[in-house]
Design a protein around this motif. Structure first.
Motif, short mmCIF file in Angstrom:
data_model
loop_
_atom_site.label_atom_id
_atom_site.label_comp_id
_atom_site.label_asym_id
_atom_site.label_seq_id
_atom_site.Cartn_x
_atom_site.Cartn_y
_atom_site.Cartn_z
N CYS A 37 1.02 -1.17 -0.68
CA CYS A 37 0.18 0.45 -0.25
C CYS A 37 0.59 0.96 -0.18
O CYS A 37 0.48 2.23 -1.22
CB CYS A 37 -0.74 -0.52 1.22
N GLY A 38 1.79 1.57 0.78
CA GLY A 38 2.33 2.04 0.82
C GLY A 38 3.42 2.53 -0.19
O GLY A 38 3.49 3.95 -0.88
N ILE A 39 3.77 1.58 -1.26
CA ILE A 39 4.48 1.76 -2.43
C ILE A 39 3.75 2.03 -2.93
O ILE A 39 4.48 3.18 -4.09
CB ILE A 39 5.13 0.05 -2.74
N THR A 40 2.92 1.66 -3.51
CA THR A 40 1.42 1.96 -4.49
C THR A 40 1.16 3.51 -4.05
O THR A 40 0.92 4.77 -5.63
CB THR A 40 0.59 1.37 -4.40
N VAL A 41 1.27 3.75 -3.41
CA VAL A 41 0.67 5.28 -3.03
C VAL A 41 1.86 6.76 -3.07
O VAL A 41 1.04 7.20 -3.68
CB VAL A 41 -0.14 5.58 -1.78
N GLN A 42 3.01 6.11 -3.04
CA GLN A 42 3.90 6.75 -2.86
C GLN A 42 4.45 7.04 -4.29
O GLN A 42 4.54 8.18 -4.81
CB GLN A 42 5.44 6.62 -1.81
N SER A 43 3.75 6.14 -5.29
CA SER A 43 4.22 5.56 -6.66
C SER A 43 3.41 7.10 -7.21
O SER A 43 3.52 7.67 -8.01
CB SER A 43 4.01 4.76 -7.23
N ALA A 44 1.61 7.02 -7.16
CA ALA A 44 0.90 7.98 -7.79
C ALA A 44 0.90 8.92 -6.97
O ALA A 44 0.94 10.10 -7.78
CB ALA A 44 -0.33 6.73 -6.97
N ALA A 45 1.77 9.49 -5.85
CA ALA A 45 1.54 10.44 -5.47
C ALA A 45 3.23 11.72 -6.46
O ALA A 45 2.73 12.12 -6.98
CB ALA A 45 1.73 10.60 -3.42
N ARG A 46 3.80 10.33 -6.51
CA ARG A 46 5.03 11.05 -6.85
C ARG A 46 4.92 11.88 -8.43
O ARG A 46 4.97 12.32 -9.01
CB ARG A 46 6.51 10.01 -6.68
N TRP A 52 -0.28 -0.19 10.11
CA TRP A 52 -0.87 1.30 9.36
C TRP A 52 0.90 1.69 8.39
O TRP A 52 1.38 1.08 8.67
CB TRP A 52 -1.48 3.00 10.31
N ALA A 53 0.27 1.83 7.45
CA ALA A 53 0.61 2.77 6.18
C ALA A 53 0.81 3.84 6.04
O ALA A 53 -0.66 5.37 6.30
CB ALA A 53 1.55 2.18 5.52
N LYS A 54 1.90 5.26 6.33
CA LYS A 54 2.02 6.37 5.82
C LYS A 54 2.64 7.17 4.53
O LYS A 54 3.72 6.51 4.70
CB LYS A 54 1.93 7.41 6.76
N VAL A 55 1.91 7.93 3.74
CA VAL A 55 2.91 8.54 2.84
C VAL A 55 2.85 10.22 2.37
O VAL A 55 1.98 10.58 3.54
CB VAL A 55 1.63 7.68 1.81
N GLY A 56 3.87 10.48 2.76
CA GLY A 56 3.93 12.13 2.87
C GLY A 56 5.35 12.63 2.68
O GLY A 56 5.89 11.90 2.45
N LEU A 57 5.24 13.68 2.92
CA LEU A 57 6.93 14.32 3.30
C LEU A 57 7.26 14.46 4.67
O LEU A 57 6.87 14.92 5.83
CB LEU A 57 6.32 16.00 2.71
N LEU A 58 7.79 12.78 5.11
CA LEU A 58 7.31 12.62 6.11
C LEU A 58 8.83 13.16 6.76
O LEU A 58 8.85 13.50 7.94
CB LEU A 58 7.49 10.76 5.85
N ASN A 59 10.21 13.64 5.92
CA ASN A 59 11.22 14.42 6.72
C ASN A 59 11.20 15.85 6.50
O ASN A 59 12.39 16.35 6.83
CB ASN A 59 12.23 13.53 6.24
N ALA A 60 10.19 16.36 5.73
CA ALA A 60 10.18 17.56 6.10
C ALA A 60 9.76 18.33 7.34
O ALA A 60 8.81 18.02 7.52
CB ALA A 60 8.74 17.78 4.51
N SER A 61 10.55 18.76 7.60
CA SER A 61 9.93 19.53 9.45
C SER A 61 8.89 20.85 8.49
O SER A 61 9.56 20.98 7.99
CB SER A 61 11.49 20.20 9.61
N ALA A 62 8.21 20.72 9.91
CA ALA A 62 7.12 21.73 9.36
C ALA A 62 8.08 23.55 9.87
O ALA A 62 8.79 23.04 10.22
CB ALA A 62 5.51 21.29 11.16
N GLY A 63 7.14 23.93 8.90
CA GLY A 63 7.61 25.31 8.70
C GLY A 63 9.05 25.55 7.83
O GLY A 63 9.37 27.03 7.62
N SER A 64 9.08 23.83 7.33
CA SER A 64 10.27 24.71 5.90
C SER A 64 9.35 24.85 5.51
O SER A 64 8.71 24.27 4.59
CB SER A 64 11.29 23.26 6.62
N PRO A 65 10.32 25.40 4.19
CA PRO A 65 10.04 26.02 3.00
C PRO A 65 9.25 25.03 2.23
O PRO A 65 8.30 24.71 0.96
CB PRO A 65 11.76 26.57 2.33
#
Length: 165
Positions: free
Chosen positions: A21-30, A59-72
């Motif tokens: 699920c994570g790989i599939t959603v990541q691929s589609a989001a990318r 669970w699995a989650k997909v997103g900008l997991l390493n982008a700090s909140a408030g970063s550009p």
């Protein structure tokens, strides 16, 4: 029967399910981000997935997991996903016109033939903001039919592990 389904029967099938699920959603989001919000590739490359590390993942989650909140990059991703100003989705808090800081757009403007970031900011402000690109939510929606198939496979994998006991 459900009480007898211990971790030995469901841990690996659950991990495989959430990873798929994570790989599939990541691929589609990318793919969506590359098509609809592509500039330097930073946003696309930051879309990652993570699977729960418990013995039986839930669970699995997909997103900008390493982008700090408030970063550009976090602000860019939020603007691309939800839009801004009057053009933004109802989930975003700013409903009036959106005038981004021109200096933040200088690099983008120079790569795309504009005189300055202030020129781009004025265009965005006059039209009321940015429309949502929905690369993450759209990637999830695009993945649902595959996820349904993975869910059927999960059931088959658990049944197979149960039958081998």
């Amino acid at each position: 029967m459900l009480r007898k389904l211990g971790p030995q029967f469901i841990a690996k099938p659950m991990k495989d399910f959430w990873q798929r699920c994570g790989i599939t959603v990541q691929s589609a989001a990318r793919e969506r981000a590359n098509r609809d919000a592509h500039d330097t590739g930073h946003l696309v490359n930051m879309i990652q997935y993570e699977v729960d590390t418990r013995q039986v993942p839930l669970w699995a989650k997909v997103g900008l997991l390493n982008a700090s909140a408030g970063s550009p990059l976090w602000f860019k991703a939020r603007a691309m996903e939800y839009g801004t100003g009057r053009m933004g989705d109802t989930e975003v808090s700013h409903k009036s016109g959106h005038w981004p800081p021109g200096a933040a757009l200088d690099t983008w403007a120079s790569r795309h033939g504009f005189a300055s970031g202030a020129q781009v900011a004025a265009i965005i402000g006059k039209r009321g903001g940015l429309k949502p690109r929905r690369f993450l939510r759209g990637g999830f929606d695009d993945s649902l039919s595959k996820i349904r198939g993975y869910l059927r496979q999960l059931g088959d994998d658990i049944r197979s592990a149960w039958e081998k006991r």
